[in-house]
Design an enzyme around this catalytic site. Structure first.
Site, PDB file in Angstrom:
ATOM      1  CB  SER A 134      -0.872   0.067   1.266  1.00 35.16           C
ATOM      2  OG  SER A 134      -1.647  -1.077   1.404  1.00 35.16           O
ATOM      3  CG  HIS A 175      -3.271  -2.714  -3.272  1.00 38.22           C
ATOM      4  ND1 HIS A 175      -2.273  -3.334  -2.548  1.00 38.22           N
ATOM      5  CD2 HIS A 175      -4.058  -2.121  -2.342  1.00 38.22           C
ATOM      6  CE1 HIS A 175      -2.471  -3.125  -1.254  1.00 38.22           C
ATOM      7  NE2 HIS A 175      -3.541  -2.398  -1.103  1.00 38.22           N
ATOM      8  CG  HIS A 217      -4.657  -7.934   0.303  1.00 42.05           C
ATOM      9  ND1 HIS A 217      -4.678  -7.050  -0.752  1.00 42.05           N
ATOM     10  CD2 HIS A 217      -3.642  -7.552   1.110  1.00 42.05           C
ATOM     11  CE1 HIS A 217      -3.710  -6.162  -0.589  1.00 42.05           C
ATOM     12  NE2 HIS A 217      -3.061  -6.441   0.539  1.00 42.05           N
ATOM     13  CE1 TYR A 254      -8.405  -6.399   1.160  1.00 36.84           C
ATOM     14  CE2 TYR A 254      -6.727  -6.906   2.796  1.00 36.84           C
ATOM     15  CZ  TYR A 254      -7.186  -6.139   1.738  1.00 36.84           C
ATOM     16  OH  TYR A 254      -6.413  -5.119   1.265  1.00 36.84           O
ATOM     17  CD  GLU A 255      -7.888  -7.918  -3.169  1.00 35.56           C
ATOM     18  OE1 GLU A 255      -8.225  -7.702  -4.343  1.00 35.56           O
ATOM     19  OE2 GLU A 255      -6.696  -7.923  -2.798  1.00 35.56           O
ATOM     20  CB  ALA A 313       0.442  -0.370   5.122  1.00 34.24           C
ATOM     21  CG  MET A 325      -5.383  -7.134   7.085  1.00 31.19           C
ATOM     22  SD  MET A 325      -6.789  -6.166   6.486  1.00 31.19           S
ATOM     23  CE  MET A 325      -7.195  -5.215   7.955  1.00 31.19           C
ATOM     24  CB  SER A 326      -0.230  -8.424   3.031  1.00 37.38           C
ATOM     25  OG  SER A 326       0.714  -7.553   3.619  1.00 37.38           O
ATOM     26  CG  ASN A 365      -2.831   2.183  11.583  1.00 41.95           C
ATOM     27  OD1 ASN A 365      -2.435   1.770  10.487  1.00 41.95           O
ATOM     28  ND2 ASN A 365      -3.413   1.400  12.470  1.00 41.95           N
ATOM     29  CG  HIS A 402      -7.791   2.195   2.945  1.00 39.17           C
ATOM     30  ND1 HIS A 402      -6.767   1.271   3.129  1.00 39.17           N
ATOM     31  CD2 HIS A 402      -7.848   2.427   1.618  1.00 39.17           C
ATOM     32  CE1 HIS A 402      -6.242   0.965   1.949  1.00 39.17           C
ATOM     33  NE2 HIS A 402      -6.878   1.657   1.017  1.00 39.17           N
TER      34      HIS A 402
HETATM   35  N1  HPA Z   1      -4.479  -3.464  11.214  1.00 40.71           N
HETATM   36  C1  HPA Z   1      -4.410  -4.338  10.192  1.00 40.71           C
HETATM   37  N2  HPA Z   1      -3.880  -4.034   9.022  1.00 40.71           N
HETATM   38  C2  HPA Z   1      -3.385  -2.805   8.863  1.00 40.71           C
HETATM   39  C3  HPA Z   1      -3.419  -1.840   9.874  1.00 40.71           C
HETATM   40  C4  HPA Z   1      -4.003  -2.196  11.117  1.00 40.71           C
HETATM   41  O1  HPA Z   1      -4.068  -1.414  12.070  1.00 40.71           O
HETATM   42  N3  HPA Z   1      -2.834  -0.717   9.382  1.00 40.71           N
HETATM   43  C5  HPA Z   1      -2.446  -1.004   8.116  1.00 40.71           C
HETATM   44  N4  HPA Z   1      -2.784  -2.257   7.791  1.00 40.71           N
END
Ligand code: HPA
Length: 252
Positions: free
Chosen positions: A16, A47, A69, A71-72, A99, A191-192, A215, A227
């Site tokens: 990302s 992406h 991913h 999740y897709e 990220a 998530m990757s 974050n 996001h």
């Molecule tokens: N959690 C999960 N995936 C993420 C986060 C998060 O806080 N930030 C960026 N990708």
């Protein structure tokens, strides 16, 4: 030149907001994922889906801009197809970037974390269907970690090292889940990456991973997660990692 005649030594997966790294490369050829049979394409903003073949400091590399991913709704095999494709092109080393949210109070957002190890909490594996009982005691190369750590230090770049927890998503975590992950030893959550690292190790590649801590993980900050925040912080921090990779890859 066609990509068939290009022999990359390194592969990079740009997560990302990090796709801009390809602007540092002396680009030889771009290949959209759409042109490669069997390669799934991402539908997520930020992406783009293409391989960029070129050189960085004279070293031939291939960068995968964009990933798919779990999740897709993709399978573990699909989310690792780009890793197999790069391994078939002959790469020996793979750089994974992502990220992630930080759940370590000492690792503030905006900084980078080298993956020392991971927790695969996705509940799946790209190796399903076979009996690949291989060793996972050093997924992220000690030698490459030491190299990039010392390169970061000599450049005055803050580079933490910690454990990345890879989850299914797509929703962010609850504060209770983050407290659980902290107890399990996670420093960052995303998530990757974990399935790609497993697939790469199964090919015998040397792997190094970098998390852009975009974050505070849920519950560690009053503000809810967005996001757009992840993308903005990633974009700002991207140049710092690009500088490191540009200098340190040719020096390995
Ligand atoms: N959690 C999960 N995936 C993420 C986060 C998060 O806080 N930030 C960026 N990708």
């Amino acid at each position: 030149m066609s990509w068939q005649n290009f022999h990359p030594q390194w592969g990079l997966v740009l997560g990302s907001g990090l796709g801009g790294f390809s602007e540092r490369m002396e680009v030889e050829v771009r290949v959209p994922y759409a042109e490669i049979p069997g390669l799934p394409q991402s539908r997520v903003a930020g992406h783009a889906g293409e391989f960029v073949f070129g050189k960085i400091g004279g070293v031939p590399i291939v960068a995968a801009r964009g990933r798919v991913h779990l999740y897709e709704g993709r399978s573990a095999a699909e989310v690792t197809a780009h890793v197999r494709w790069m391994a078939e092109r002959g790469i020996r080393r793979l750089v994974l970037t992502n990220a992630a949210g930080t759940c370590n109070a000492q690792f503030p957002p905006g900084s980078w974390m080298l993956l020392g190890d991971h927790l695969n909490l996705t509940g799946t594996s790209p190796l399903l269907g076979g009996a690949h009982f291989f060793d996972m005691s050093e997924v992220y190369s000690k030698h490459l970690r030491a190299h990039f750590s010392s390169a970061a230090k000599s450049r005055g770049m803050t580079l933490h090292e910690g454990v990345y927890a890879g989850l299914l998503g797509p929703q962010y975590e609850t504060p209770a889940e983050i407290r659980m992950l902290q107890k399990l030893g996670a420093d960052a959550v995303g998530m990757s990456t974990v399935l790609e690292a497993i697939q790469a190790r199964a090919f015998g590649l040397e792997v190094v991973g970098f998390s852009c801590l975009t974050n505070w993980a849920a519950g560690l900050n009053a503000a809810p997660l967005a996001h757009s925040e992840v993308m903005e912080t990633g974009a700002r921090a991207a140049a710092v990692l690009a500088d490191l990779l540009e200098r340190a890859i040719p020096a390995v």
